[in-house]
Design an enzyme around this catalytic site. Structure first.
Site, PDB file in Angstrom:
ATOM      1  N   SER A   1     -13.096   6.897   2.129  1.00  0.00           N
ATOM      2  CA  SER A   1     -13.433   5.533   2.967  1.00  0.00           C
ATOM      3  C   SER A   1     -15.046   5.665   3.589  1.00  0.00           C
ATOM      4  CB  SER A   1     -12.478   5.136   3.931  1.00  0.00           C
ATOM      5  OG  SER A   1     -12.957   4.196   4.844  1.00  0.00           O
TER       6      SER A   1
ATOM      7  N   HIS B   1     -13.668   3.892  -1.476  1.00  0.00           N
ATOM      8  CA  HIS B   1     -12.931   2.595  -0.680  1.00  0.00           C
ATOM      9  C   HIS B   1     -14.001   2.124   0.321  1.00  0.00           C
ATOM     10  CE1 HIS B   1      -9.085   0.971   0.673  1.00  0.00           C
ATOM     11  NE2 HIS B   1      -9.719   0.957   2.162  1.00  0.00           N
TER      12      HIS B   1
ATOM     13  N   ASP C   1     -14.048  -0.761   2.965  1.00  0.00           N
ATOM     14  CA  ASP C   1     -13.495  -1.303   4.013  1.00  0.00           C
ATOM     15  C   ASP C   1     -14.299  -2.675   4.565  1.00  0.00           C
ATOM     16  OD1 ASP C   1     -10.734   0.166   4.460  1.00  0.00           O
ATOM     17  OD2 ASP C   1     -12.204   1.682   5.217  1.00  0.00           O
TER      18      ASP C   1
ATOM     19  N   MET D   1     -14.518  -5.487   7.133  1.00  0.00           N
ATOM     20  CA  MET D   1     -13.820  -6.263   8.404  1.00  0.00           C
ATOM     21  C   MET D   1     -14.980  -7.334   8.843  1.00  0.00           C
ATOM     22  SD  MET D   1     -12.807  -2.764  10.294  1.00  0.00           S
ATOM     23  CE  MET D   1     -11.964  -1.561   9.166  1.00  0.00           C
TER      24      MET D   1
ATOM     25  N   HIS E   1     -11.384  -3.264   0.122  1.00  0.00           N
ATOM     26  CA  HIS E   1     -10.260  -3.835   0.874  1.00  0.00           C
ATOM     27  C   HIS E   1     -10.639  -4.921   1.951  1.00  0.00           C
ATOM     28  CE1 HIS E   1      -7.187  -2.006   4.216  1.00  0.00           C
ATOM     29  NE2 HIS E   1      -6.988  -3.380   3.842  1.00  0.00           N
TER      30      HIS E   1
ATOM     31  N   MET F   1     -10.369  -7.030   4.924  1.00  0.00           N
ATOM     32  CA  MET F   1      -9.628  -7.035   6.050  1.00  0.00           C
ATOM     33  C   MET F   1     -10.325  -8.332   6.945  1.00  0.00           C
ATOM     34  SD  MET F   1      -8.988  -3.006   7.528  1.00  0.00           S
ATOM     35  CE  MET F   1     -10.450  -2.439   6.365  1.00  0.00           C
TER      36      MET F   1
ATOM     37  N   MET G   1      -0.616   0.459   5.110  1.00  0.00           N
ATOM     38  CA  MET G   1      -1.308   0.734   6.111  1.00  0.00           C
ATOM     39  C   MET G   1      -0.576   1.662   6.996  1.00  0.00           C
ATOM     40  SD  MET G   1      -4.319  -0.563   5.565  1.00  0.00           S
ATOM     41  CE  MET G   1      -5.002  -0.026   7.193  1.00  0.00           C
TER      42      MET G   1
ATOM     43  N   ASP H   1      -3.414   4.020   3.312  1.00  0.00           N
ATOM     44  CA  ASP H   1      -4.521   3.960   4.155  1.00  0.00           C
ATOM     45  C   ASP H   1      -4.490   3.940   5.469  1.00  0.00           C
ATOM     46  OD1 ASP H   1      -7.099   3.284   4.958  1.00  0.00           O
ATOM     47  OD2 ASP H   1      -7.205   1.480   4.268  1.00  0.00           O
TER      48      ASP H   1
END
Length: 217
Positions: free
Chosen positions: A12, A37, A39, A41, A70, A72, A141, A177
């Site tokens: 990540s 990966h 992330d 957000m 991913h 979020m 998660m 994750d």
């Protein structure tokens, strides 16, 4: 861990040095990473803000490794094409973030991307049943999303086992994750995980290859 089954490691970049992000990704590829990966957000669905599609686009040329994006964020639909165009290979959304999951899954599929659904620690796996035949991956998660460096929630291992049973012979990958380290990776894989996301445990020292192998083995 190789005596159990082949496992994919997805570092990540949330834990990477953002001042030299391109170099970090090149180093991860050389170290044996299988996926990158990413992330994303928004400060709304989760209490943090990270990066957007422009950053993904800027680092896409650094590696040929698949980008595991991913999201979020909430809402998601208006941003999915941007991430697809930026170079995402897998796009995962949170079950908790979308009311119209079938519509969002269809949108991702229409862009020829792999579809993932992420579920938070408190979300029952049974919530996946209405869409289980439409997805390629489930992200379990193992921390509450929003921050790097959190401690792995041990009950996740039982959740992975139950999810693996529910998936049965469907061609669906299980990704774990959050808080993954060499101390819990073996348990996750034995329970049924196919992909392990790791941030802090990979970036903790400059020897990324050794850190990746400590999780993989």
């Amino acid at each position: 861990m190789n005596n159990l089954k082949e496992i994919l490691i997805a570092p990540s970049i949330l834990s990477a040095d953002f001042s030299r992000l391109g170099e970090e990704i090149v180093s991860l590829e050389k170290a044996g990473a299988d996926l990158i990966h990413v992330d994303v957000m928004d400060g709304h669905f989760v209490p943090n803000i990270t990066i957007g599609a422009l950053v993904v686009n800027s680092i896409r040329s650094c590696t040929k490794i698949p980008f595991d994006v991913h999201l979020m964020i909430s809402p998601t639909d208006s941003y999915i094409k941007d991430f697809a165009d930026a170079g995402a290979d897998h796009i995962s959304i949170h079950l908790e973030a979308e009311v119209h999951l079938h519509r969002t899954i269809s949108l991702i599929r229409s862009l020829s991307k792999k579809v993932g659904i992420a579920i938070n620690p408190a979300t029952p796996i049974e919530m996946l049943l209405p869409v289980i035949d439409e997805i390629d991956m489930v992200i379990v998660m193992s921390v509450n999303p929003g921050f790097a460096g959190q401690t792995f929630i041990r009950s996740t291992v039982d959740k992975i086992k139950s999810l693996k049973k529910m998936i049965g012979d469907r061609n669906i990958l299980i990704e774990v994750d959050g808080g993954v380290t060499s101390d819990n990776a073996r348990d996750c894989v034995a329970a049924g995980a196919d992909i392990l996301v790791a941030g802090s445990s990979i970036f903790k020292t400059p020897d990324y290859a050794d850190n990746i192998n400590s999780i993989r083995l």
